[in-house]
Design a protein around this motif. Structure first.
Motif, short mmCIF file in Angstrom:
data_model
loop_
_atom_site.label_atom_id
_atom_site.label_comp_id
_atom_site.label_asym_id
_atom_site.label_seq_id
_atom_site.Cartn_x
_atom_site.Cartn_y
_atom_site.Cartn_z
N GLU A 261 0.79 -1.01 -0.03
CA GLU A 261 -0.16 0.01 0.00
C GLU A 261 0.88 1.17 -0.04
O GLU A 261 1.86 1.33 0.38
N ALA A 262 0.16 2.48 -0.39
CA ALA A 262 0.86 3.64 -0.52
C ALA A 262 1.48 4.05 0.99
O ALA A 262 0.50 3.52 2.09
N MET A 263 2.17 4.99 1.33
CA MET A 263 2.54 5.50 2.69
C MET A 263 1.33 6.35 3.06
O MET A 263 0.91 7.16 2.48
N PRO A 264 1.07 5.86 4.38
CA PRO A 264 -0.05 6.84 4.79
C PRO A 264 -0.04 8.32 4.83
O PRO A 264 1.18 8.71 5.08
N THR A 265 -0.97 9.21 4.81
CA THR A 265 -0.85 10.64 4.58
C THR A 265 -0.59 11.14 5.89
O THR A 265 0.19 12.16 6.10
N ASN A 266 -0.59 10.23 6.99
CA ASN A 266 -0.02 10.76 8.16
C ASN A 266 1.37 10.70 8.69
O ASN A 266 1.88 11.10 9.84
N ALA A 267 2.04 9.94 7.68
CA ALA A 267 3.39 9.51 7.91
C ALA A 267 4.48 10.82 7.49
O ALA A 267 4.12 11.61 6.61
N ARG A 268 5.65 10.86 8.23
CA ARG A 268 6.67 11.33 7.67
C ARG A 268 7.63 10.54 7.04
O ARG A 268 8.44 9.88 7.81
#
Length: 284
Positions: A261-268
Motif C-alpha cells: 500500500e501507499a505510505m499513509p498520509t499521516n506519515a513523515r
C-alpha cells in the motif's frame, strides 16, 4: 516515485542475485530501492552497478539482527557508508556468530540422520550466506522430510531442534553501529514481533532513545489500517516512517517487490531525510 526500502538477495537469504533482484525491481516499476541483506553488505557494489544500468536509485542498506531484552528484533540501516570501519567490524562479528549458529544446527541435524549437512549447505549456498532454508532443502534430499515446509515444521521452526537462539548484540549497540556508519536506523517490521501494544510502545521508546531514526510502518502486504496506526506511533516517538516489501524470492505474494500500500498520509517518510529524494516526492 515508487520506493521499496527492504529486500534481500542471494548474498543473504534471498533467492535472486543482486543483479537479478535489481532487474525485477525495474520490472516492478520501482524507482528507488535499498538492498538490505542480513548482516552483510556484500551485494551492494553489484547491486549499485546493476541499478545504474537500469536507471534506478540504490540506497545502501543492511538488516542487522539484535536483541531487546530477551526478544530478537531486526534493525535496518539505510543510507550508510558500506566502507565504515565500525560497520565492517560489526558485520564480521555477526557473520562469525552465524557460522557458530549454523555449525550447532548442523550438528543437531546430523544426529537425526542428515549426512555432512554443514559442508553441503556451504556448497549449496555457493559462497554466500547459509541459513535454515539451505538445511531444509538438504533434509529433503536426505529423505528425512518430503518438503521444505515439512523441514521447518518438524526440525527447523520455532521451538524445534534446529531453532537455535542466537545471542545477538543489544539493540542499542546495533543502532550505534548504523549511526557511526552515517546511516539511519529503522526498526524493521514491528508488527511481526507479536508484542502487546504496551510492549511495542516500550520497544519503540527504547529504540528512539538509543538513536533510532525510523519505524518500518509498511512491511509487505498487511492488514488495512496497520500502516496508519504505526505511522501515528512513529510520529509520537519523533520517528520517520519507512516502507518495504521484505522481498526474498519470486512467488511470495505477500512480499513481492513494490507490491504494498501507499505510505499513509499521516506519515513523515524516511526519504525526507535525504534532500535529493525528498525533492522527488513519492508515494511508496
Amino acid at each position: 516515485m515508487k520506493i521499496d526500502l527492504h529486500m534481500h538477495s542471494s548474498c543473504s537469504d534471498g533467492e535472486l542475485t543482486p543483479e537479478a533482484l535489481v532487474a525485477r525491481a525495474k520490472e516492478a516499476g520501482l524507482d528507488v530501492i535499498a538492498l538490505t541483506d542480513h548482516d552483510t553488505v556484500e551485494g551492494l557494489a553489484r547491486a549499485r552497478l546493476a541499478a545504474e544500468s537500469e536507471g534506478l536509485t540504490l540506497i545502501n542498506g543492511i538488516e542487522f539482527s539484535s536483541r531487546w531484552g530477551k526478544i530478537g528484533v531486526h534493525v535496518v540501516g539505510l543510507g550508510l557508508d558500506a566502507t565504515s570501519e565500525a560497520l565492517q567490524e560489526a558485520v564480521a562479528a555477526q557473520q562469525a556468530a552465524r557460522v557458530e549458529r549454523n555449525l550447532t544446527i548442523a550438528s543437531r541435524l546430523e544426529k537425526l540422520g542428515a549426512h555432512n549437512i554443514y559442508q553441503r549447505a556451504v556448497d549449496l549456498a555457493g559462497g554466500t550466506q547459509i541459513g535454515r532454508p539451505h538445511f531444509a532443502q538438504l533434509l529433503v534430499e536426505d529423505g528425512l522430510v518430503k518438503s521444505v515446509a515439512s523441514a521447518f515444521k518438524k526440525y527447523l521452526g520455532a521451538g524445534k531442534v534446529g531453532d537455535i537462539r542466537q545471542q545477538w548484540p543489544p539493540l542499542i549497540e546495533i543502532i550505534g553501529v548504523i549511526r557511526a556508519a552515517g546511516g539511519v536506523a529503522v526498526l524493521a517490521h514491528p508488527a511481526k514481533y507479536r508484542l502487546t501494544r504496551t510492549k511495542l510502545r516500550a520497544l519503540i521508546n527504547d529504540f528512539t532513545e538509543a538513536g533510532g531514526g525510523a519505524l518500518e510502518v509498511i512491511s509487505g502486504y498487511q492488514p488495512s489500517g496497520l500502516a496508519r496506526d504505526l505511522a501515528a506511533m512513529a510520529n509520537e516517538a519523533g520517528l520517520a516512517s519507512s516502507c518495504g516489501s521484505d522481498f526474498h524470492r519470486p512467488g511470495g505474494v505477500w512480499q513481492e517487490l513494490g507490491r504494498f500500500e501507499a505510505m499513509p498520509t499521516n506519515a513523515r517518510p524516511v526519504w525526507s531525510l535525504w534532500p535529493e529524494l525528498a525533492a522527488l516526492g513519492g508515494h511508496k
